[in-house]
Design an enzyme around this catalytic site. Sequence first.
Site, PDB file in Angstrom:
ATOM      1  N   ARG A  71       0.851  -1.184   0.000  1.00  0.00           N
ATOM      2  CA  ARG A  71       0.000   0.000   0.000  1.00  0.00           C
ATOM      3  C   ARG A  71       0.887   1.235   0.000  1.00  0.00           C
ATOM      4  O   ARG A  71       1.996   1.203   0.574  1.00  0.00           O
ATOM      5  CB  ARG A  71      -0.884   0.041   1.251  1.00  0.00           C
ATOM      6  CG  ARG A  71      -1.975  -1.002   1.301  1.00  0.00           C
ATOM      7  CD  ARG A  71      -3.132  -0.662   0.350  1.00  0.00           C
ATOM      8  NE  ARG A  71      -4.244  -1.553   0.590  1.00  0.00           N
ATOM      9  CZ  ARG A  71      -4.388  -2.757   0.054  1.00  0.00           C
ATOM     10  NH1 ARG A  71      -3.462  -3.219  -0.758  1.00  0.00           N
ATOM     11  NH2 ARG A  71      -5.435  -3.509   0.329  1.00  0.00           N
ATOM     12  N   GLU A 119      -3.509   7.583  -4.339  1.00  0.00           N
ATOM     13  CA  GLU A 119      -3.829   7.120  -5.697  1.00  0.00           C
ATOM     14  C   GLU A 119      -5.321   7.280  -5.978  1.00  0.00           C
ATOM     15  O   GLU A 119      -6.125   7.186  -5.037  1.00  0.00           O
ATOM     16  CB  GLU A 119      -3.396   5.658  -5.867  1.00  0.00           C
ATOM     17  CG  GLU A 119      -4.071   4.696  -4.931  1.00  0.00           C
ATOM     18  CD  GLU A 119      -3.444   3.311  -4.984  1.00  0.00           C
ATOM     19  OE1 GLU A 119      -2.219   3.208  -4.870  1.00  0.00           O
ATOM     20  OE2 GLU A 119      -4.208   2.360  -5.120  1.00  0.00           O
ATOM     21  N   HIS A 121      -1.448   0.685  -9.689  1.00  0.00           N
ATOM     22  CA  HIS A 121      -2.016  -0.294  -8.742  1.00  0.00           C
ATOM     23  C   HIS A 121      -2.673  -1.451  -9.502  1.00  0.00           C
ATOM     24  O   HIS A 121      -3.873  -1.711  -9.335  1.00  0.00           O
ATOM     25  CB  HIS A 121      -3.042   0.365  -7.804  1.00  0.00           C
ATOM     26  CG  HIS A 121      -3.210  -0.417  -6.520  1.00  0.00           C
ATOM     27  ND1 HIS A 121      -3.655   0.152  -5.355  1.00  0.00           N
ATOM     28  CD2 HIS A 121      -2.972  -1.725  -6.231  1.00  0.00           C
ATOM     29  CE1 HIS A 121      -3.698  -0.768  -4.407  1.00  0.00           C
ATOM     30  NE2 HIS A 121      -3.289  -1.914  -4.909  1.00  0.00           N
TER      31      HIS A 121
END
Lengths: 276, 276
Positions: free
Chosen positions: A193, A222, A240
């Site tokens: 993360r 993000e 991601h």
Amino acid sequence: MPNPCVSSSSMGWPHSPPKPSASCLHHWSFWLAPPPGFDHIDMAECINRGITVSGAGDAFSEDVAHSAVALLIDVVRRVSEADRFVRSGLWSLKGDYPFGSKIGGKRVGIVGLGRIGSEVAKRLMAFGCSIAYNSRKKKPSVPYPYFANVYDLATNSDVLVVCCALTSATHHIISREVMKALGKEGVLINVGRGALVDEKELFQFLTRGEIGGAGLDVFENEPDVPRELFTLDNVVLSPHKAVLTPESLESVFQLVLANLKAFFSNKPLMSVVHQE
Amino acid sequence: MPNPCVSSSSMGWPHSPPKPSASCLHHWSFWLAPPPGFDHIDMAECINRGITVSGAGDAFSEDVAHSAVALLIDVVRRVSEADRFVRSGLWSLKGDYPFGSKIGGKRVGIVGLGRIGSEVAKRLMAFGCSIAYNSRKKKPSVPYPYFANVYDLATNSDVLVVCCALTSATHHIISREVMKALGKEGVLINVGRGALVDEKELFQFLTRGEIGGAGLDVFENEPDVPRELFTLDNVVLSPHKAVLTPESLESVFQLVLANLKAFFSNKPLMSVVHQE
């Protein structure tokens, strides 16, 4: 009717899904959360209310591991950077391109040796890397050297691969001190993360050349990625997507289906998350 | 004074070195030629004149293999493409990014199972790929299925990795027919020599989506790369740098040094090239 439960999988992702409150769990809810971590679920309240949480299990582990290895090789061997160089037409004008360095022999420190970290280790062993790790506890069955803290792991590593869960204990676990310990030739890979890494410090380290490079699949805010990163050659940026292949989505859909069947048949769920 | 010899190593590369004529070999000459292949040396004339040719041996094999795997993962998981996407600021505007596909389970066909091809196979096995190969002859000690021609190998592969030497027999071995057999989801990786692939056909196949993607470290007229490639998202371009790390150069320098010592002591040379 069995106890309520929440399965960490749905189509809301990669746009962050709203964090489910435990009180809304009188019916089934699904969020597709990329592993590792359950930071989008109020685990404490789920435990209080006797709500079972099941995760993606092994469905994503291989793909995330492959992404971590891909980012590592890309940064160390300067693959994306070289692709930009050729595309800009500079090869025939400028000639030689700066070397990357050898993957074999690199000391790779894995932060969080869970499912993903173990798959990363297995693949990098085939590249001739040596592996060490940090996790909450030493794992008795694991042959790699264990470091009780990330600072010592970084001191003894050329590359850090971060793939642990985000909790209050791991927030900014890759701190200024850890980056300094990793050193100016060191490479940081993050497939966990964004908030595992102190991003502001990382940008400073990258810009000043105090760290060798970084491969980042995740970011603190993000999909907003700090624009300062866009011009740096020593980073590889990924939206991601480490978990995202059609095959891994199919696997997780099968897992959700199996859990639904188990739930309504009062059978034990699969890939239940046990919060420590 | 021992017989003259030529060692396939020097600093002229990556700009193509002048092809040495055998008649100039009354003194030592060195060319740093990236493996695989000795297409820059007049081997027939060397044999005629009793000139021994020694190559880079294993000094570059690992790095070239890592580059091949890096290009494969990059194309299949769309790493460089995703990096461009994030850098252009599109993630927060456009959201979802198209998936790559899973590495595990891919059927990889290796064209030329020499030192480099064997190292590629070993690493991809750790990723859960299945391996098959084509080479001049079936290798009795190798556990992977053998295909006597590249067309059949392509028909049975999701990815072709080309790492054989360039000879008159292998020129354009990746032909239109082979690309067609590989199919529109297929991926081509070339870390051998540009002329192993029919480049003009490849560009057509890539542009029309008749092949899935390509990772190219070598080109027919390098460093001039066809500009049509620069705008394609389904290729990853690399400036013939698969062999280039400081560590591999150090290894090859040590090998040249050892060969010099052996030569002047009338001892057998290392990594002698045996032309069949």
